[in-house]
Design an enzyme around this catalytic site. Structure first.
Site, mmCIF file in Angstrom:
data_model
loop_
_atom_site.group_PDB
_atom_site.id
_atom_site.type_symbol
_atom_site.label_atom_id
_atom_site.label_comp_id
_atom_site.label_asym_id
_atom_site.label_seq_id
_atom_site.Cartn_x
_atom_site.Cartn_y
_atom_site.Cartn_z
ATOM 1 N N LYS A 79 0.764 -1.184 0.112
ATOM 2 C CA LYS A 79 0.099 -0.065 0.057
ATOM 3 C C LYS A 79 0.954 1.359 0.018
ATOM 4 C CE LYS A 79 -3.994 1.726 2.715
ATOM 5 N NZ LYS A 79 -4.842 1.442 3.928
ATOM 6 N N SER A 154 -9.412 1.976 3.596
ATOM 7 C CA SER A 154 -8.272 2.768 2.783
ATOM 8 C C SER A 154 -7.748 1.778 2.203
ATOM 9 C CB SER A 154 -7.782 3.880 3.653
ATOM 10 O OG SER A 154 -6.777 3.184 4.536
ATOM 11 N N SER A 178 -10.069 -0.481 7.770
ATOM 12 C CA SER A 178 -9.562 -0.417 6.327
ATOM 13 C C SER A 178 -8.718 -1.565 5.640
ATOM 14 C CB SER A 178 -8.437 0.821 6.586
ATOM 15 O OG SER A 178 -8.887 1.858 6.652
#
Length: 478
Positions: A79, A154, A178
């Site tokens: 990420k 997220s 998330s």
């Protein structure tokens, strides 16, 4: 197995073939890269393509004497809010697009030490502060099930990528859901570790995070099979001196005498539980019962209060430490979501903040006592069919139907407990199919028990990958 494209294999299967010499690291990595190049233009899940460096590393692994570790040659994604040496940790913010990491974060080092190969970096919302993955730097990430359903956030880029076959594992993180929102929306599996389990540090960081963010945030992995978490998470939790609060416990805890008791609840404090979500939960309950667990419906202690107090404390800290940067560097979209969040959950004064943080221990004790008897707790994760893209930015009602339904997800973060999400059904709706995930909370430090239970559910209810890829095949040949 030989006729199955390598990108379709879960990490355990693919790693086994590489370890035995039946498949080379280069072959495994090239297959995932080819899949990325085929489907990512439609998804925008991976925003930094690391194909060239990945193949260089794969060739070096093939030339090495013996396997480097349990993930030798397994393709993964990272990420973009976590440091990877030489890459930008932009966090989806235009002003941070050139914030190049001087070194690897502990989790990246741990994955590389285990032999993993990073093929790309995945998208996030601005500041990683929405349950939708969209930002002005890289744009919108789409769910491989279709544009009728959000990829979540997220870690939406990570969830979309691993579901679509871009890498066998995808790194993500979770401060309020998330990891679990993208797992639920994309139909994959994850476990949010408890506080302190995965060492955390970003060499590029200019300041330490707020103390509550440190306590609530966790690093983890998304996968297509729950068994892959038993393969990969022991590498993720390897100690690193840069995290002074890391908890150096082994992945596997002591065996428990059976049958393991599982608390169960259908409680949905704000909106009514949708019938298809309830059906999925009852299917998961039946699967655990069939596997030998003793599942008992019980009332969850302080569920609404934990959500309210946890959000109040986190929003107060976030406003104090982030509001200026969001106002200065954020887009109108993130500014609007941020402002609506604070209208929904206003900040509190210092004395009240101290009271909230103190009372957090009361909640943690309640659940510690409960989980002394019930080491696991099966519950909804999200009470509705997964939301459409951009729903969280549609004013007060949109926020209520997205972040506002995080009662069960907030509990895991605020109390620092491990929490997994596993698909239990594929719901059918007029707009198209939507995965439905369920949550399993675990006793502190017992992520392994959560993963065992998710495997039991998966063994009986199956995974969604084959059905997704058949749906995607209409757009992109395998």
């Amino acid at each position: 197995m030989a006729s199955t494209p390598l990108w379709q294999l879960c990490a355990t299967e693919l790693g086994g073939l590489i370890q035995s010499g039946q498949v080379s690291a280069v072959e495994a990595v090239q297959s995932s890269i080819d899949r990325m190049h085929a489907v990512n233009p439609d998804l925008n899940a991976v925003v930094t393509d690391l194909s060239e460096s990945a193949l260089t590393r794969a060739r070096a692994l093939d030339a090495a004497k013996g396997p480097k570790g349990p993930l030798h040659g397994v393709p993964v994604t990272i990420k973009i809010n976590i440091d990877q040496k030489g890459e930008a940790s932009s966090n989806g913010v235009v002003a941070l697009k050139d914030l190049v990491a001087p070194g690897d974060a502990p989790l990246v080092k741990n994955l590389l030490d285990a032999g993993a190969v990073v093929i790309g970096r995945t998208n996030v919302p601005e500041f990683s502060r929405r349950c939708e993955t969209d930002n002005p730097l890289f744009g919108q990430t789409w769910n491989p099930w279709g544009r009728h359903v959000s990829a979540g956030g997220s870690s939406g880029g990570a969830g979309s990528a691993v579901a679509a076959g871009i890498g066998a594992l995808a790194h993500g993180n979770d401060i309020g859901g998330s990891l679990r929102f993208p797992a639920a929306g994309n139909g994959v599996v994850t476990v949010k570790p408890g506080v302190g389990r995965v060492p955390v540090f970003n060499p590029s960081a200019g300041a330490e995070r707020g103390i509550l963010a440190q306590q609530m945030s966790a690093q983890g992995l998304l996968a297509r099979s729950a068994r892959d978490l038993h393969l990969s998470m022991p590498a993720m939790i390897a100690p690193d001196a840069r995290d002074p609060f890391h908890v150096p416990l082994p992945w596997r805890g002591p065996a428990l005498e059976g049958p393991i008791k599982v608390g169960f609840s259908l409680e949905s404090p704000d909106l009514p539980l949708h019938p298809q979500v309830e059906k999925a939960l009852l299917a998961a309950k039946a699967a655990l019962t069939d596997a030998g667990y003793a599942v008992e419906e019980i009332a969850p202690p302080s569920l609404k209060e934990i959500q309210f107090e946890g959000r109040s404390a986190l929003m107060t800290e976030s406003f104090a430490l982030m509001a200026e940067d969001i106002a200065k560097y954020g887009s109108p979209a993130i500014a609007s979501v941020f402002e609506e969040n604070y209208r929904r959950t206003p900040t509190v004064e210092m004395k009240r903040m101290m009271e909230l943080l103190a009372h957090r221990t009361f909640f943690a004790r309640q659940w510690s006592v409960l989980m002394d008897e019930y080491p696991l707790f099966l519950s909804p994760f999200y009470p509705l069919p997964f939301y459409k893209p951009g729903r969280d930015a549609e004013g007060a009602e949109g926020l209520r139907e997205t972040m506002g339904q995080g009662h069960w997800s907030t509990l895991g973060n605020y109390l620092g407990l491990p929490a997994g999400n596993v698909p239990a059904a594929l719901g059918q709706f007029p707009e198209g199919p939507k995965p439905i995930g369920v949550q399993i909370l675990g006793r502190r430090w017992r992520e392994d028990l959560v993963v065992d239970a998710m495997i039991a559910i998966e063994d009986r209810l199956g995974t969604l990958s084959a059905r997704l890829w058949e749906r995607m095949r209409e757009k992109v040949p395998a």
